[in-house]
Design a protein around this motif. Structure first.
Motif, PDB file in Angstrom:
ATOM      1  N   THR A 646      56.638  35.189  42.925  1.00 13.93           N
ATOM      2  CA  THR A 646      55.292  35.567  43.375  1.00 13.93           C
ATOM      3  C   THR A 646      54.651  34.474  44.229  1.00 13.93           C
ATOM      4  O   THR A 646      54.120  34.741  45.317  1.00 13.93           O
ATOM      5  N   ASN A 647      54.683  33.254  43.749  1.00 15.16           N
ATOM      6  CA  ASN A 647      54.038  32.150  44.486  1.00 15.16           C
ATOM      7  C   ASN A 647      54.706  31.905  45.840  1.00 15.16           C
ATOM      8  O   ASN A 647      54.031  31.669  46.850  1.00 15.16           O
ATOM      9  N   THR A 648      56.052  31.957  45.844  1.00 13.30           N
ATOM     10  CA  THR A 648      56.780  31.772  47.099  1.00 13.30           C
ATOM     11  C   THR A 648      56.445  32.888  48.083  1.00 13.30           C
ATOM     12  O   THR A 648      56.264  32.647  49.283  1.00 13.30           O
ATOM     13  N   ASN A 674      52.692  43.388  38.855  1.00 18.30           N
ATOM     14  CA  ASN A 674      52.755  42.293  37.886  1.00 18.30           C
ATOM     15  C   ASN A 674      51.533  42.242  36.985  1.00 18.30           C
ATOM     16  O   ASN A 674      51.395  41.329  36.165  1.00 18.30           O
ATOM     17  N   GLY A 675      50.625  43.219  37.147  1.00 22.99           N
ATOM     18  CA  GLY A 675      49.427  43.271  36.310  1.00 22.99           C
ATOM     19  C   GLY A 675      48.359  42.269  36.703  1.00 22.99           C
ATOM     20  O   GLY A 675      47.393  42.066  35.947  1.00 22.99           O
ATOM     21  N   GLN A 676      48.491  41.640  37.872  1.00 26.43           N
ATOM     22  CA  GLN A 676      47.496  40.663  38.329  1.00 26.43           C
ATOM     23  C   GLN A 676      46.454  41.389  39.191  1.00 26.43           C
ATOM     24  O   GLN A 676      46.435  41.314  40.418  1.00 26.43           O
ATOM     25  N   THR A 677      45.568  42.083  38.475  1.00 22.64           N
ATOM     26  CA  THR A 677      44.624  42.997  39.119  1.00 22.64           C
ATOM     27  C   THR A 677      43.713  42.277  40.108  1.00 22.64           C
ATOM     28  O   THR A 677      43.505  42.736  41.231  1.00 22.64           O
ATOM     29  N   VAL A 697      50.353  54.044  50.761  1.00 25.57           N
ATOM     30  CA  VAL A 697      50.977  52.986  49.945  1.00 25.57           C
ATOM     31  C   VAL A 697      49.931  51.942  49.548  1.00 25.57           C
ATOM     32  O   VAL A 697      49.922  51.461  48.400  1.00 25.57           O
ATOM     33  N   SER A 698      49.043  51.586  50.468  1.00 23.37           N
ATOM     34  CA  SER A 698      47.989  50.605  50.182  1.00 23.37           C
ATOM     35  C   SER A 698      47.129  51.073  49.019  1.00 23.37           C
ATOM     36  O   SER A 698      46.825  50.309  48.086  1.00 23.37           O
ATOM     37  N   PHE A 699      46.720  52.333  49.076  1.00 26.82           N
ATOM     38  CA  PHE A 699      45.840  52.870  48.033  1.00 26.82           C
ATOM     39  C   PHE A 699      46.577  53.034  46.706  1.00 26.82           C
ATOM     40  O   PHE A 699      45.991  52.832  45.633  1.00 26.82           O
ATOM     41  N   THR A 700      47.864  53.374  46.757  1.00 31.72           N
ATOM     42  CA  THR A 700      48.641  53.474  45.522  1.00 31.72           C
ATOM     43  C   THR A 700      48.670  52.136  44.795  1.00 31.72           C
ATOM     44  O   THR A 700      48.460  52.062  43.574  1.00 31.72           O
ATOM     45  N   SER A 701      48.904  51.052  45.546  1.00 34.63           N
ATOM     46  CA  SER A 701      48.953  49.717  44.941  1.00 34.63           C
ATOM     47  C   SER A 701      47.596  49.359  44.329  1.00 34.63           C
ATOM     48  O   SER A 701      47.525  48.817  43.207  1.00 34.63           O
ATOM     49  N   ALA A 702      46.514  49.641  45.052  1.00 36.02           N
ATOM     50  CA  ALA A 702      45.176  49.321  44.538  1.00 36.02           C
ATOM     51  C   ALA A 702      44.863  50.136  43.288  1.00 36.02           C
ATOM     52  O   ALA A 702      44.262  49.619  42.326  1.00 36.02           O
ATOM     53  N   LEU A 703      45.259  51.419  43.298  1.00 40.11           N
ATOM     54  CA  LEU A 703      45.014  52.273  42.124  1.00 40.11           C
ATOM     55  C   LEU A 703      45.822  51.784  40.922  1.00 40.11           C
ATOM     56  O   LEU A 703      45.339  51.821  39.776  1.00 40.11           O
ATOM     57  N   ILE A 704      47.061  51.332  41.164  1.00 43.34           N
ATOM     58  CA  ILE A 704      47.879  50.777  40.069  1.00 43.34           C
ATOM     59  C   ILE A 704      47.207  49.533  39.498  1.00 43.34           C
ATOM     60  O   ILE A 704      47.144  49.341  38.273  1.00 43.34           O
ATOM     61  N   SER A 709      43.463  47.546  34.492  1.00 46.52           N
ATOM     62  CA  SER A 709      42.208  47.098  33.865  1.00 46.52           C
ATOM     63  C   SER A 709      41.422  48.252  33.277  1.00 46.52           C
ATOM     64  O   SER A 709      40.363  48.043  32.683  1.00 46.52           O
ATOM     65  N   GLY A 710      41.924  49.490  33.484  1.00 40.61           N
ATOM     66  CA  GLY A 710      41.251  50.655  32.910  1.00 40.61           C
ATOM     67  C   GLY A 710      39.945  50.988  33.577  1.00 40.61           C
ATOM     68  O   GLY A 710      39.096  51.660  32.976  1.00 40.61           O
TER      69      GLY A 710
END
Length: 791
Positions: A646-648, A674-677, A697-704, A709-710
């Motif tokens: 992730t950091n790289t 990775n759950g890093q909302t 795809v952008s919105f799918t990632s944001a929704l995930i 965080s519920g």
């Protein structure tokens, strides 16, 4: 010419008026100068002779030496400049004339006409205080030369009287612009006709492909002049009818250089270069046209070394010869050689400059191409269109658009060049805006607009345009519509369209094959391939892609071995098949066997290493690449992101030369999965602030990210904003995110309502979420009514 005795005055006059070539003119001038005859009259004849032979420099030298210039001296110098296209010099002579008469005015009018300056010619004609039939015929010729039939008709109808020159000029104007039937009506209505009239009809019929009618006019002529024989010979030559051309050539009672050159062109047109070279050897009098025809033929066939050797044999090569050789270098891409040759050209012209401009542009040197353009003494339409194409082909569509706006002269090619550029860029708005501004459209214009609709995903608009707006359709049109159906997965519609076509080129057959291959119909692809009348490497590669797409790698290997020829695209298709199906060792072996590699090859191998988690190997491939594109950078970014670095990945993202939508989606999705909302949503907001156009795809990632965080309210707000603010139609995946969110929160009623109203059939995941929502709701107790409505 042998050195004879000093000529008498009458002999001097006869010699000057008989001269037809520059070398002959200079010899005659030398003999006349050796005599004792002087005076303005002979000087005027010499000026006229040099003007006729195309040497305005020699004409001007004689003019400047005349002490007692009369009106004929001035008018003949003006005429020399006018007939050879030197408008500015002609204007200077006209402005300097001590006295102007009607001949002077007609000369200046002819200069504007010869230079193609229709507006200036019309304005000058309007201001002339006196006009004669020559004036009217000259301005009529200006409209004809500019292919302005409407203007020519107006002048013709306004003429106080007409002669045969007027009728023939109007006939020529109609032959350039109208259907052959309109031309026939005008020809039949002519008050009188001469050999020029009949030759115009022969040439017009030939141009329209009516060979028999052209021959009928030719046979009608009882006394055939040499020009008529040459016209008929030219018709056969133009259409590659070698046998007919040879018969006419053999029957000719006399031949001139035009006859020999037309026969030479007939051999070249029919692909008989060896016979053309043999004919050149037999020609009694060769001229630069003869040499340039052969030189052009050698260059057109890619025989660069032969063209270079032949050029060395040309006596006194003209600027056309130099430019032809210069143009021969351009497709080969030898930029250093092109620059060296350009520097050797003794008298460069706008064609030479344009050839150098094209060479820089085709080698991706846009800045140098622009420098050549800016340094040119004059621009013509060809050079301006070349600069337009340089902008368009090197990714500078908006610079091309700006240039188009200030161009003093534009044609349909100018508009289509920029239209094509925006269409290829995928900029539908600019393509449509430019299309609507165009003064006229042709088949190419419609095809580019159709392609823009297809590439922009506006398939319904593409279909409407295809079915109702296009005046006619060609292979490109059909293929564009087939592509639209292919992208939509509408293979049956593509097949119906294919079956309805009256004519199918190999291009169309391959497009239908591609529709099957790209939509997972390997059996249909194979059946279609077997029924094709012919195959090319595109056909084989499409079938290869179909086998790889379905995971039939062994069948793909067998097919690859059977291919009669393989280009780099075929090798890359095979490499991609191994990579997609995780055959890493096969990918490495195939890559090593490839005769050459391009950026696609390296990107594919890098992706194969990435899929197997071999990040260091992927990095080594990346570092070996001499050239990289955005796919190269994003492939390595994906490698880091998917393998937990992730950091790289975040650090590498910040070094990208271009952070495009794919790059943003990779890092937003990486943090979301990775759950890093917080990090994911922060990058999402930065992406919006950066002006990047978001996709599903952008919105799918944001929704995930939000689902971790519920945050139900924030998720619903984003879901609605996606539709209303960003005009992105949600897909099954986005609906699935909201359903999962409702389920985890126990919103059973909202979950059931969304499943019932979404434009997709529910799958097992959806019903499982609903069952989960019910369980959670019951476990929380019926008194918690807030959970029943999350809208």
């Amino acid at each position: 010419m042998p050195d004879l005795a000093v000529p008498s005055l009458q002999e001097c006059i006869a010699l000057i008026t008989s001269s037809r070539s520059l070398s002959q003119a200079k010899q005659i001038h030398s003999r006349v100068s050796s005599s004792s005859h002087r005076g303005t009259y002979l000087s005027n004849l010499l000026i006229q002779m040099y003007g006729r032979c195309g040497s305005v420099a020699d004409a001007r030298s004689v003019f400047d030496a005349v002490v007692a210039k009369n009106s004929f001296t001035w008018n003949l110098m003006l005429s020399a400049y006018a007939r050879n296209g030197h408008l500015q010099r002609a204007k200077e002579v006209y402005d300097s004339m001590p006295g102007k008469d009607l001949v002077s005015c007609n000369g200046m009018l002819a200069a504007y006409s010869q230079a193609g300056k229709l507006g200036d010619a019309v304005e000058f004609f309007r201001t002339m205080q006196e006009k004669d039939l020559v004036s009217w015929n000259t301005v009529l010729a200006a409209f004809t030369r500019a292919r302005d039939l409407r203007g020519a008709r107006k002048i013709f109808s306004d003429m106080p009287r007409k002669n045969l020159v007027s009728w023939n000029t109007m006939l020529a104007a109609i032959s350039q612009n109208e259907e052959i039937e309109v031309l026939e009506m005008f020809f039949d209505g002519m008050e009188e006709k001469d050999v020029v009239s009949h030759n115009t009809m022969i040439n017009a019929y030939g141009k329209a492909g009516h060979i028999e009618k052209a021959r009928k006019i030719f046979d009608y002529l009882q006394e055939k002049k040499l020009v008529s024989w040459n016209s008929m010979l030219s018709v056969y030559s133009h259409h590659g009818l070698l046998d007919e051309a040879r018969l006419v050539f053999e029957e000719m009672p006399e031949r001139d250089k035009i006859s020999w050159n037309s026969m030479l062109a007939a051999y070249i047109q029919s692909g008989n270069l060896r016979e053309a070279l043999s004919l050149l050897e037999r020609m009694p009098r060769k001229n630069l046209v003869s040499y340039n025809l052969i030189l052009s033929a050698l260059a057109a066939q890619g025989l660069f070394d032969e063209a270079k050797a032949f050029f060395a044999t040309i006596p006194n090569p003209s600027i056309i010869s130099w430019n032809t050789l210069l143009a021969a270098y351009t497709p080969i891409g030898h930029l250093d050689e092109i620059i060296k040759l350009y520097d050797q050209i003794p008298d460069k012209d706008v064609v030479s400059d344009t050839a150098l401009l094209n060479a820089f542009a085709e080698n991706g040197k846009l800045e140098q191409a622009k420098m050549v353009f800016d340094a040119m003494e004059e621009w013509d339409l060809v050079s301006m269109n070349a600069m337009l194409a340089a902008f368009c082909d090197n990714g500078s569509s908006f610079n091309a658009k700006e240039m188009l706006s200030w161009m003093c002269s534009r044609n349909l090619s100018s508009w289509n060049c920029v239209l094509r550029s925006f269409a290829l860029d995928g900029d539908l708005d600019e393509t449509k805006r430019l299309f609507d501004k165009m003064p006229e459209w042709d088949q190419m214009s419609y095809n580019f607009m159709l392609a823009a609709y297809v590439s922009g995903g506006h398939h319904d608009l593409a279909k409407v345009m295809y079915e109702t707006l296009l005046p006619e359709k060609d292979s490109f049109t059909h293929v564009a519509m087939l592509s639209a159906y292919t992208v939509q997965g509408k293979v049956d519609d593509a097949k119906l369209l294919f079956d309805s076509m009256p004519y199918r080129s190999l291009f169309i057959w391959n497009s239908m094959l591609s529709a099957y291959a790209q939509n997972g119909h390997p059996d249909n692809a194979k059946n279609h391939f077997d029924t094709m009348p012919e195959w090319d490497i595109v056909s084989w590669t499409s079938l290869l892609y179909s086998r790889n797409y379905q995971g039939n790698v062994e069948e793909a290997k067998e097919l690859f071995e059977r291919m009669p020829e393989r280009d780099l695209i075929a090798w890359n298709a095979m490499l991609s098949g191994h990579s997609q199906h995780r055959h890493l060792e096969d990918s490495k072996c195939l890559f090593d066997l490839m005769p050459s590699h391009n950026i696609v090859s390296y990107n594919t191998l890098m992706a194969a290493y990435s899929q197997h988690g071999y990040i260091e190997d992927a990095l080594l491939v990346f570092q070996k690449m001499r050239h990289r594109n955005s796919i190269s950078w994003n492939t390595l970014l994906v490698s880091y992101a998917q393998n937990g670095h992730t950091n790289t990945a975040k650090a590498f993202f910040s070094t990208l030369p271009e952070q495009n939508l794919v790059s943003w989606n990779v890092v937003i999705g990486m943090y979301a999965l990775n759950g890093q909302t917080a990090q994911s949503l922060e990058l999402f907001r930065n992406c919006v602030a950066d002006g990047v156009k978001l996709d599903d795809v952008s919105f799918t990632s944001a929704l995930i990210a939000l689902s971790h965080s519920g945050e139900v309210d924030d998720s619903l707000f984003l879901f609605k904003s996606m539709i209303i603010d960003y005009l992105v139609t949600p897909g099954k995946q986005q609906y699935g995110c909201i359903i999962s969110l409702f389920a985890r929160g126990g919103y059973d009623r909202s979950c059931k309502e969304l499943i019932d109203t979404m434009p997709f059939f529910p799958d097992t995941h959806d019903w499982t979420c609903l069952a989960s929502a019910n369980r959670i709701y019951k476990s929380m107790g019926h008194h918690n009514t807030r959970k029943t409505n999350a809208s």
